[in-house]
Motif scaffolding. Structure first.
Motif, PDB file in Angstrom:
ATOM      1  N   ASP A   1     123.996  -7.701 -47.389  1.00  0.00           N
ATOM      2  CA  ASP A   1     123.452  -6.356 -47.490  1.00  0.00           C
ATOM      3  C   ASP A   1     122.125  -5.719 -47.900  1.00  0.00           C
ATOM      4  OD1 ASP A   1     124.885  -3.236 -47.874  1.00  0.00           O
ATOM      5  OD2 ASP A   1     126.305  -4.457 -48.742  1.00  0.00           O
ATOM      6  N   ASP A   2     121.753  -4.144 -48.396  1.00  0.00           N
ATOM      7  CA  ASP A   2     120.690  -4.271 -48.722  1.00  0.00           C
ATOM      8  C   ASP A   2     119.890  -4.839 -48.864  1.00  0.00           C
ATOM      9  OD1 ASP A   2     122.642  -1.880 -50.033  1.00  0.00           O
ATOM     10  OD2 ASP A   2     123.128  -3.300 -51.829  1.00  0.00           O
TER      11      ASP A   2
ATOM     12  N   THR B   1     124.729 -10.403 -50.912  1.00  0.00           N
ATOM     13  CA  THR B   1     123.631 -10.002 -51.856  1.00  0.00           C
ATOM     14  C   THR B   1     122.472 -10.436 -52.015  1.00  0.00           C
ATOM     15  OG1 THR B   1     124.069  -9.607 -53.707  1.00  0.00           O
ATOM     16  CG2 THR B   1     124.589  -7.466 -52.694  1.00  0.00           C
TER      17      THR B   1
ATOM     18  N   ASN C   1     132.189  -5.886 -48.662  1.00  0.00           N
ATOM     19  CA  ASN C   1     130.905  -5.573 -49.844  1.00  0.00           C
ATOM     20  C   ASN C   1     132.070  -6.577 -50.791  1.00  0.00           C
ATOM     21  OD1 ASN C   1     128.530  -3.697 -49.526  1.00  0.00           O
ATOM     22  ND2 ASN C   1     130.948  -2.099 -48.993  1.00  0.00           N
TER      23      ASN C   1
END
Ligand code: C2E
Ligand code: MG
Ligand code: MG
Ligand code: MG
Length: 278
Positions: A179-180, A152, A118
């Motif tokens: 991500d997400d 992100t 991440n």
């Protein structure tokens, strides 16, 4: 509430506010020392290829064992690390540790995995980020094709700069994912501008996939969109066999979640992979 305590002496904080502020201060001071004192560790969560059920990757997730406050969730300390800028040294440590661990697994003869790390926006936007990544690879000996960076949607805000860094990372052979996915407030147009490889369906959509027809519609749509754009798609937060069955039916490529495993210490990953080749 402002309490008067004699002349010109105000106590602005209630006891509860004091507690929040002092926890925050403790965490902030602790973050600074945490790296030197080896208080951080990384846990890994398997990512599974849905059709074959094999582990093809792992996501690196940081853990912090604070000497006084105990185990602290990244959901609490990562935002603080971002605000204070400490995410830069902490993020660099995680990146290097994850690359080192992945190379160690390969050297131990385990089937090669992609390791996903991440990356917070602030870290991504620091000057020289691509060099930081390139150094981590070189110093640990990990091949770039085994590294994935999870970004992100918030990086879209500074798009010209972000695109050039992403191209630099792509040029190095690194895998990039969002991500997400679906929880940011950005327009979809970035999907055609950004050189990304994969979308991670946010766990908030996966959770009630089978109970809520709107969540089902969103998951289905994201999978189809990924197929149409030639992107890999992975569902996060998969907790049940029914959810997995649904994802298989819709040709979602990969899944990650408690159904397979929680994030675990590295030794547990070696065992899991060992069982897989046995
Ligand atoms: P994320 O990147 O979306 O990671 C997935 C989170 O969902 C992890 O929480 C994981 O433990 C949790 N999870 C996985 N499977 C399931 C499931 O089936 N059900 C449920 N309810 N949860 C599941 P974790 O480890 O607490 O991390 C929270 C967030 O903190 C991460 O969300 C990520 O945004 C951030 N984070 C963690 N490690 C790092 C790091 O090294 N660097 C940065 N910048 N952020 C990190
Ligand atoms: Mg992630
Ligand atoms: Mg994340
Ligand atoms: Mg996520």
């Amino acid at each position: 509430r402002v309490k008067e305590q004699g002349k010109n002496n105000f106590q602005f904080y209630t006891p509860e506010m004091n507690e929040v502020v002092s926890r925050r201060m403790n965490l902030e001071i602790g973050l600074r020392k945490g790296i030197q004192k080896n208080e951080f560790t990384v846990h890994y969560q398997p990512q599974v290829d849905i059709p074959t059920g094999t582990v093809v990757g792992v996501e690196a997730l940081i853990r912090w064992q604070h000497p006084k406050l105990g185990l602290i969730s990244p959901a609490e300390f990562i935002p603080l690390a971002e605000e204070t800028g400490l995410i830069i040294p902490i993020g660099e440590w995680v990146l290097r540790e994850a690359c080192r661990q992945n190379k160690a697994w390969q050297d131990a003869g385990l089937p090669p995995l992609r390791i996903a790390v991440n990356i917070s926006s602030r870290q991504f936007q620091q000057s020289g980020f691509a060099e930081v990544v390139s150094r981590a690879l070189k110093e640990t000996g990990l091949e770039s094709k085994y590294l994935e960076l999870e970004l992100t949607e918030s990086i879209v805000q500074n798009s010209a700069h972000a695109i050039s860094i992403m191209h630099e990372l792509k040029g190095m052979g690194i895998f990039l994912s969002i991500d997400d996915f679906g929880t940011g407030y950005s327009s979809l147009s970035y999907l055609k501008l950004f050189p990304i490889d994969s979308l991670k369906i946010d766990q908030s959509f996966t959770r009630n996939l089978l109970q809520d027809s709107k969540d089902e519609a969103l998951v289905h749509t994201i999978i189809n969109m990924a197929h149409n754009l030639g992107l890999k798609v992975i569902a996060e937060g998969v907790e049940t066999g029914e959810q997995l069955q649904y994802l298989l039916l819709r040709h979602c490529h990969e899944a990650q979640g408690y159904f397979f495993s929680k994030p675990v210490p590295p030794a547990r990953i070696s065992e899991l992979l060992g069982e897989q080749i046995a």
